[in-house]
Design a protein around this motif. Structure first.
Motif, PDB file in Angstrom:
ATOM      1  N   ASP A   1       0.825  -1.209   0.000  1.00  0.00           N
ATOM      2  CA  ASP A   1       0.000   0.000   0.000  1.00  0.00           C
ATOM      3  C   ASP A   1       0.856   1.255   0.000  1.00  0.00           C
ATOM      4  OD1 ASP A   1      -2.469  -1.600   2.056  1.00  0.00           O
ATOM      5  OD2 ASP A   1      -2.582  -1.099  -0.070  1.00  0.00           O
ATOM      6  N   ALA A   2       1.861   1.247   0.853  1.00  0.00           N
ATOM      7  CA  ALA A   2       2.732   2.424   0.930  1.00  0.00           C
ATOM      8  C   ALA A   2       3.489   2.621  -0.377  1.00  0.00           C
ATOM      9  CB  ALA A   2       3.724   2.270   2.102  1.00  0.00           C
ATOM     10  N   LEU A   3       3.954   1.509  -0.974  1.00  0.00           N
ATOM     11  CA  LEU A   3       4.689   1.631  -2.229  1.00  0.00           C
ATOM     12  C   LEU A   3       3.784   2.143  -3.338  1.00  0.00           C
ATOM     13  CD1 LEU A   3       7.059  -1.454  -2.402  1.00  0.00           C
ATOM     14  CD2 LEU A   3       7.647   0.941  -2.166  1.00  0.00           C
ATOM     15  N   ILE A   4       2.557   1.651  -3.386  1.00  0.00           N
ATOM     16  CA  ILE A   4       1.625   2.103  -4.423  1.00  0.00           C
ATOM     17  C   ILE A   4       1.379   3.602  -4.276  1.00  0.00           C
ATOM     18  CG2 ILE A   4      -0.755   1.928  -5.239  1.00  0.00           C
ATOM     19  CD1 ILE A   4      -0.639  -1.049  -4.498  1.00  0.00           C
ATOM     20  N   LYS A   5       1.193   4.059  -3.056  1.00  0.00           N
ATOM     21  CA  LYS A   5       0.974   5.490  -2.837  1.00  0.00           C
ATOM     22  C   LYS A   5       2.209   6.295  -3.240  1.00  0.00           C
ATOM     23  CE  LYS A   5      -2.385   4.971   0.941  1.00  0.00           C
ATOM     24  NZ  LYS A   5      -2.648   5.210   2.377  1.00  0.00           N
ATOM     25  N   ARG A   6       3.383   5.767  -2.900  1.00  0.00           N
ATOM     26  CA  ARG A   6       4.612   6.481  -3.263  1.00  0.00           C
ATOM     27  C   ARG A   6       4.781   6.566  -4.774  1.00  0.00           C
ATOM     28  NH1 ARG A   6       9.826   4.377  -0.483  1.00  0.00           N
ATOM     29  NH2 ARG A   6      10.615   6.113  -1.729  1.00  0.00           N
ATOM     30  N   VAL A   7       4.458   5.475  -5.450  1.00  0.00           N
ATOM     31  CA  VAL A   7       4.573   5.466  -6.904  1.00  0.00           C
ATOM     32  C   VAL A   7       3.573   6.439  -7.509  1.00  0.00           C
ATOM     33  CG1 VAL A   7       4.233   4.055  -8.967  1.00  0.00           C
ATOM     34  CG2 VAL A   7       5.517   3.132  -7.046  1.00  0.00           C
ATOM     35  N   GLN A   8       2.354   6.454  -6.965  1.00  0.00           N
ATOM     36  CA  GLN A   8       1.350   7.380  -7.487  1.00  0.00           C
ATOM     37  C   GLN A   8       1.770   8.828  -7.228  1.00  0.00           C
ATOM     38  OE1 GLN A   8      -2.169   6.029  -5.483  1.00  0.00           O
ATOM     39  NE2 GLN A   8      -2.579   4.400  -6.958  1.00  0.00           N
ATOM     40  N   VAL A   9       2.297   9.099  -6.045  1.00  0.00           N
ATOM     41  CA  VAL A   9       2.771  10.450  -5.740  1.00  0.00           C
ATOM     42  C   VAL A   9       3.927  10.825  -6.654  1.00  0.00           C
ATOM     43  CG1 VAL A   9       3.908  11.855  -3.985  1.00  0.00           C
ATOM     44  CG2 VAL A   9       1.970  10.432  -3.369  1.00  0.00           C
ATOM     45  N   SER A  10       4.816   9.832  -6.915  1.00  0.00           N
ATOM     46  CA  SER A  10       5.933  10.091  -7.822  1.00  0.00           C
ATOM     47  C   SER A  10       5.452  10.411  -9.217  1.00  0.00           C
ATOM     48  CB  SER A  10       6.866   8.876  -7.853  1.00  0.00           C
ATOM     49  OG  SER A  10       7.926   9.079  -8.759  1.00  0.00           O
ATOM     50  N   GLN A  11       4.392   9.717  -9.636  1.00  0.00           N
ATOM     51  CA  GLN A  11       3.839  10.001 -10.968  1.00  0.00           C
ATOM     52  C   GLN A  11       3.190  11.374 -11.007  1.00  0.00           C
ATOM     53  OE1 GLN A  11       1.091   7.040 -12.310  1.00  0.00           O
ATOM     54  NE2 GLN A  11       0.758   8.000 -14.291  1.00  0.00           N
ATOM     55  N   GLU A  12       2.539  11.775  -9.907  1.00  0.00           N
ATOM     56  CA  GLU A  12       1.875  13.071  -9.871  1.00  0.00           C
ATOM     57  C   GLU A  12       2.872  14.224  -9.860  1.00  0.00           C
ATOM     58  OE1 GLU A  12      -1.998  11.438  -7.346  1.00  0.00           O
ATOM     59  OE2 GLU A  12      -0.569  12.812  -6.434  1.00  0.00           O
ATOM     60  N   GLN A  13       4.135  13.922  -9.486  1.00  0.00           N
ATOM     61  CA  GLN A  13       5.132  14.984  -9.493  1.00  0.00           C
ATOM     62  C   GLN A  13       5.386  15.516 -10.898  1.00  0.00           C
ATOM     63  OE1 GLN A  13       8.638  13.429  -7.627  1.00  0.00           O
ATOM     64  NE2 GLN A  13       7.847  13.670  -5.556  1.00  0.00           N
ATOM     65  N   TRP A  14       5.196  14.638 -11.897  1.00  0.00           N
ATOM     66  CA  TRP A  14       5.429  15.057 -13.276  1.00  0.00           C
ATOM     67  C   TRP A  14       4.166  15.716 -13.805  1.00  0.00           C
ATOM     68  CZ3 TRP A  14      10.399  14.673 -14.374  1.00  0.00           C
ATOM     69  CH2 TRP A  14      11.144  13.709 -13.715  1.00  0.00           C
ATOM     70  N   VAL A  15       3.828  16.834 -13.252  1.00  0.00           N
ATOM     71  CA  VAL A  15       2.593  17.526 -13.621  1.00  0.00           C
ATOM     72  C   VAL A  15       2.755  18.118 -15.019  1.00  0.00           C
ATOM     73  CG1 VAL A  15       1.984  18.027 -11.233  1.00  0.00           C
ATOM     74  CG2 VAL A  15       3.428  19.633 -12.512  1.00  0.00           C
ATOM     75  N   LYS A  16       1.591  18.532 -15.564  1.00  0.00           N
ATOM     76  CA  LYS A  16       1.614  19.123 -16.890  1.00  0.00           C
ATOM     77  C   LYS A  16       2.434  20.407 -16.867  1.00  0.00           C
ATOM     78  CE  LYS A  16      -1.370  20.753 -20.609  1.00  0.00           C
ATOM     79  NZ  LYS A  16      -2.773  21.008 -21.027  1.00  0.00           N
ATOM     80  N   GLY A  17       3.347  20.507 -17.793  1.00  0.00           N
ATOM     81  CA  GLY A  17       4.228  21.660 -17.864  1.00  0.00           C
ATOM     82  C   GLY A  17       5.571  21.427 -17.203  1.00  0.00           C
ATOM     83  N   ALA A  18       5.706  20.323 -16.416  1.00  0.00           N
ATOM     84  CA  ALA A  18       6.986  20.057 -15.759  1.00  0.00           C
ATOM     85  C   ALA A  18       8.051  19.658 -16.748  1.00  0.00           C
ATOM     86  CB  ALA A  18       6.814  18.962 -14.698  1.00  0.00           C
ATOM     87  N   LEU A  19       7.648  19.112 -17.892  1.00  0.00           N
ATOM     88  CA  LEU A  19       8.597  18.661 -18.902  1.00  0.00           C
ATOM     89  C   LEU A  19       8.584  19.606 -20.098  1.00  0.00           C
ATOM     90  CD1 LEU A  19       8.049  14.789 -18.777  1.00  0.00           C
ATOM     91  CD2 LEU A  19       9.697  16.198 -17.542  1.00  0.00           C
ATOM     92  N   GLU A  20       8.475  20.888 -19.832  1.00  0.00           N
ATOM     93  CA  GLU A  20       8.566  21.895 -20.870  1.00  0.00           C
ATOM     94  C   GLU A  20       9.629  22.913 -20.464  1.00  0.00           C
ATOM     95  OE1 GLU A  20       3.870  21.811 -22.253  1.00  0.00           O
ATOM     96  OE2 GLU A  20       4.782  23.662 -21.500  1.00  0.00           O
ATOM     97  N   PRO A  21      10.470  23.317 -21.400  1.00  0.00           N
ATOM     98  CA  PRO A  21      11.519  24.285 -21.049  1.00  0.00           C
ATOM     99  C   PRO A  21      10.903  25.597 -20.576  1.00  0.00           C
ATOM    100  CG  PRO A  21      11.918  23.278 -23.206  1.00  0.00           C
ATOM    101  CD  PRO A  21      10.539  22.884 -22.800  1.00  0.00           C
ATOM    102  N   LYS A  22      11.535  26.179 -19.564  1.00  0.00           N
ATOM    103  CA  LYS A  22      11.043  27.445 -19.036  1.00  0.00           C
ATOM    104  C   LYS A  22      11.554  28.637 -19.829  1.00  0.00           C
ATOM    105  CE  LYS A  22      10.455  25.849 -14.260  1.00  0.00           C
ATOM    106  NZ  LYS A  22      10.828  26.041 -12.855  1.00  0.00           N
ATOM    107  N   VAL A  23      12.599  28.440 -20.586  1.00  0.00           N
ATOM    108  CA  VAL A  23      13.149  29.530 -21.384  1.00  0.00           C
ATOM    109  C   VAL A  23      13.359  29.024 -22.795  1.00  0.00           C
ATOM    110  CG1 VAL A  23      14.268  30.670 -19.434  1.00  0.00           C
ATOM    111  CG2 VAL A  23      15.515  28.943 -20.726  1.00  0.00           C
ATOM    112  N   SER A  24      13.454  29.953 -23.715  1.00  0.00           N
ATOM    113  CA  SER A  24      13.724  29.625 -25.118  1.00  0.00           C
ATOM    114  C   SER A  24      15.191  29.861 -25.410  1.00  0.00           C
ATOM    115  CB  SER A  24      12.844  30.481 -26.023  1.00  0.00           C
ATOM    116  OG  SER A  24      13.231  30.342 -27.368  1.00  0.00           O
ATOM    117  N   ALA A  25      15.695  29.118 -26.375  1.00  0.00           N
ATOM    118  CA  ALA A  25      17.093  29.290 -26.767  1.00  0.00           C
ATOM    119  C   ALA A  25      17.292  30.547 -27.605  1.00  0.00           C
ATOM    120  CB  ALA A  25      17.576  28.059 -27.540  1.00  0.00           C
ATOM    121  N   GLU A  26      16.195  31.115 -28.087  1.00  0.00           N
ATOM    122  CA  GLU A  26      16.302  32.309 -28.905  1.00  0.00           C
ATOM    123  C   GLU A  26      16.527  33.546 -28.028  1.00  0.00           C
ATOM    124  OE1 GLU A  26      16.049  30.204 -32.350  1.00  0.00           O
ATOM    125  OE2 GLU A  26      16.349  32.375 -32.163  1.00  0.00           O
TER     126      GLU A  26
END
Length: 772
Positions: free
Chosen positions: A452-477
């Motif tokens: 149970d604890a592992l499942i919750k930890r895995v779910q929390v770990s998955q929730e850490q990757w929220v929408k926008g977390a894998l998008e660059p904050k700055v542009s190279a231009e």
């Protein structure tokens, strides 16, 4: 994964781990050092007040927190366990005995241990001291005690069993031992093995290893690899390599190897024995696992799972214990269910980890682009400043500083994001590897203790990757453009202008589509763009590979172009503009219009006496005079065929079928002006008519249920008519050129229904002979 196997108190690999009520783990020796005993007079105080009072004790009283006997009540073995379990490296986890022993202490985080946990140093009590006497008295009185989790800081009270009331995490213990053996850290590893052997074999001796998983760091024989590490699911992306060759052994080492060592010698802290240790130790050595027994009924194995308490139980617990009225389920079924839940949660984390790796590659590419773009901007800036000679020298340094600051700001933002993402990725990867090791274990009860604890930890770990977390904050231009045109008197006010040419629009292909002879295009501005866009210019070619022409200019990002050729291929592109000029073109999108036309009668183009129904596919008239109605489609290219079914035919009227220009007269029979080409027909014969000229009378008319076909071939520039599948007369009109719309004229005695979207028929009959 090693971070998952370290005790939060001592920072070393777990030794005899126990599971706290909050689902976190801690070493049993470390648990003794952080357990807090409460005097009888303060048992009624709430935990926050109790801890605040404990933290305010003098140093001598607070240091005597462990002077009472260990909370697990192992009076003879407890001190020895705590003292010998870790050797010199764990001396700070021993109890402190003092002459000012107050019987309780406090737990406060600090920076004296790897996880900020304050542990008590080793100060042996002199024989006969008051501390020893207090220890003996405490053994009899057994004051209540509590333990605070070093990770979530939640307190839990100990019952009469003390620390033995917490369950041993045998799965974690087995994984730690296998991890040590896999890295050569276990002192009881076999020194006589000539080749690498499988680490999961149940056979004695184990089978030779056939593969090594680089991610799991585990050796498998062929059978165990198929059973425990299939090439699917979370293991599909693991890399299997041949096992490494065994290291050469020194002669003295080979001579000192003994059968007892091959079975696994106890460690330096192995004087602490506990039920289940044999089973945990056998996980990596190939010996048969000892099945765990119920702590309340030591002769009974676990057989059921209490859903209410979330713990495995034996049948006596159901008959005699406190689980008698709880909801229980079979142990094996719950084991499989929780394994499936954990595996499913792991798939989500695995996908996020893959995205994070790709995102890191993207961020590193952005770093390179920032470096290159920064150098380009610097070179351009230097060239422009040198061209302004002495008047620009002082201003050049200021502008270079701005470029450098902009580049450093972007680099810092990207590095911060890389470090943050790397930390999350390392945590997720470690958790994944640990969970995979847990899934390999075949101990249902031990698995269910932590699932149970592992499942919750895995779910929390998955929730850490929220929408926008894998998008660059700055542009190279770099949104920096130097304008070198101002007059010399404005040199000292020279600065970077914020306006630059607009970026390339991005076509949204998922929204681009065609319908009949119209196309719809959609586009958007790329992200991380701060340039102003005043509008867009959409260009389209002629559908035949010709030159582009502007078809739309405006601020909208969605445009539909009507009136194109059927069965044609169009190329479209778009560009943006602002006050600085016109930006570059987007990529070219290719759109194919429909092969056949779908259309209806047009209620806006028909005479007011025309009555439409059936979704504008059926037409009749309210007048005895002939009235005209047009179709919604216009043709200028290709071959098109449609049919009209006669639903009602009374009193022998003369309906006319054909094509016309959009400006045809609507209050007369079709074909009486120069803007229509038609065939009018009664119940016996038909005529072709254009500009009121009647030609080619042909026998054969229409009646109720008849079908009239119209074939417009703009490739050959001809118009042909059919009645009930037979060509009516010769080709009606030749040299037909321009834009035409389907047309019909009729009066109140006729009702017809239009049928479109038809392929050009290939089995039409030969034409009938025409009359005079």
């Amino acid at each position: 994964m090693e971070e998952e196997l370290k005790c939060p108190v001592c920072g070393s690999l777990f030794r005899e781990p126990i599971i706290l009520p909050c689902s976190h783990n801690v070493c049993l020796p470390c648990a003794r050092t952080i357990a807090v005993q409460t005097p009888d007079g303060e048992q009624h105080l709430p935990p926050p007040l109790l801890h605040s009072r404990g933290s305010g004790l003098p140093a001598g009283a607070a240091a005597a927190a462990a002077a009472a006997p260990p909370p697990d009540h192992e009076t003879p073995a407890g001190p020895a366990c705590g003292g010998g379990g870790g050797g010199g490296d764990h001396a700070d986890k021993l109890s402190l005995y003092s002459e000012t022993d107050s019987g309780y202490g406090s737990y406060t985080p600090s920076l004296k241990s790897p996880n900020g946990v304050r542990v008590l140093p080793t100060v042996p009590a002199p024989p006969g001291s008051s501390a020893a006497a207090a220890r003996g008295a405490a053994c009899c009185s057994l004051p209540s005690a509590s333990i605070t989790c070093p990770q979530c800081h939640r307190s839990a009270s100990l019952d009469h069993r003390g620390l033995r009331g917490f369950r041993r995490n045998r799965l974690l213990e087995a994984i730690v031992q296998r991890h040590q053996q896999g890295r050569g850290a276990a002192q009881g590893a076999s020194a006589a093995a000539a080749v690498a052997v499988c680490q999961l074999c149940d056979r004695t001796p184990p089978e030779p290893a056939a593969t090594l998983c680089e991610q799991c760091d585990v050796l498998y024989c062929a059978a165990c690899q198929l059973k425990c590490h299939p090439s699917r699911g979370p293991f599909a992306k693991h890399r299997l390599v041949p096992p490494p060759p065994p290291p050469p052994r020194a002669p003295a080492e080979a001579a000192s190897a003994s059968p007892g060592a091959a079975q696994g010698a106890p460690s330096a802290g192995g004087s602490c024995k506990s039920p289940g240790a044999t089973g945990a130790g056998a996980a990596g050595g190939g010996a048969a696992r000892k099945y765990p027994t119920c702590p309340d009924h030591e002769m009974e194995n676990y057989s059921m799972y209490c859903v209410s308490c979330r713990a495995p139980v034996c049948y006596l617990c159901l008959e005699e214990g406190r689980h008698g009225k709880h909801e229980v389920k079979p142990l094996g079924a719950m084991w499989k269910q929780h394994k499936a839940q954990l595996s499913q949660a792991l798939n989500g984390v695995s996908d996020k980890a893959k995205e994070a790796k790709e995102f890191l590659v993207q961020l590193k590419n952005i770093l390179q682009q920032i470096q290159e773009n920064g150098l380009d901007y610097e070179a351009c800036l230097v060239a422009q400043c040198d061209a302004l000679v002495d008047a620009l020298t002082r201003q050049k340094a200021k502008l270079l500083t701005k470029v450098t600051k902009e580049r450093e700001h972007k680099l810092k933002m990207v590095w911060d994001q890389i470090n943050h993402c790397t930390l999350k990725l390392r945590q997720s990867t470690g958790l994944m590897e640990y969970c995979l090791e847990v899934i390999k274990e075949n101990d249902p009860s031990g698995f269910l203790q932590i699932s149970d604890a592992l499942i919750k930890r895995v779910q929390v770990s998955q929730e850490q990757w929220v929408k926008g977390a894998l998008e660059p904050k700055v542009s190279a231009e770099f949104e920096l453009t130097l304008d070198s045109e101002p007059l010399l008197q404005a040199i000292h006010q020279l600065d970077f202008i914020q306006m630059k040419l607009p970026p390339v629009p991005l076509l949204q292909l998922e929204k681009c589509c065609t319908r009949n002879n119209s196309v719809t295009l959609a586009w958007r501005t790329p992200p991380f763009t701060h340039s102003t866009v005043d509008g867009y210019i959409l260009e389209l070619d002629d559908g035949d590979g010709g030159q582009f022409r502007e078809v739309y200019v405006g601020k909208e990002t969605l445009c539909t172009i009507d009136g194109l050729h059927f069965n044609s291929t169009y190329n479209a592109r778009v560009k943006a503009f602002n006050s600085s000029g016109v930006g570059p073109y987007s990529k070219t999108v290719v759109l194919q219009t429909s092969d056949v036309a779908w259309f209806t009668f047009d209620p806006n183009s028909g005479h007011r006496d025309i009555i439409l129904s059936n979704d504008n596919q059926t037409a009749t008239c309210s007048s005895y005079d002939d009235r005209v109605v047009l179709g919604t489609a216009a043709f200028s290219k290709g071959v098109h065929y449609w049919e009209l079914h006669v639903d009602r035919y009374d009193s022998h009227p003369d309906p006319a079928f054909g094509v016309a220009r959009a400006s045809v007269g609507k209050d007369m029979m079709l074909g009486k002006d120069d803007k229509a080409w038609a065939m009018y027909v009664d119940n016996n014969r038909s005529w072709f008519m254009h500009c009121s000229s009647h030609t080619n009378r042909t026998e054969g008319g229409v009646c109720k249920g008849a079908t009239v076909g119209v074939l417009l071939d703009l490739n050959e520039h001809t118009l042909t008519f059919f009645i009930n599948g037979q060509q009516q007369g010769p080709t009606a009109f030749s040299h037909v050129d321009g834009v035409f719309m389907p047309a019909l004229s009729l009066n109140r005695n006729v009702q017809v229904t239009l049928h479109t979207g038809l392929e050009v028929p290939t089995n039409l009959g030969r034409p009938k002979l025409s009359g005079n």
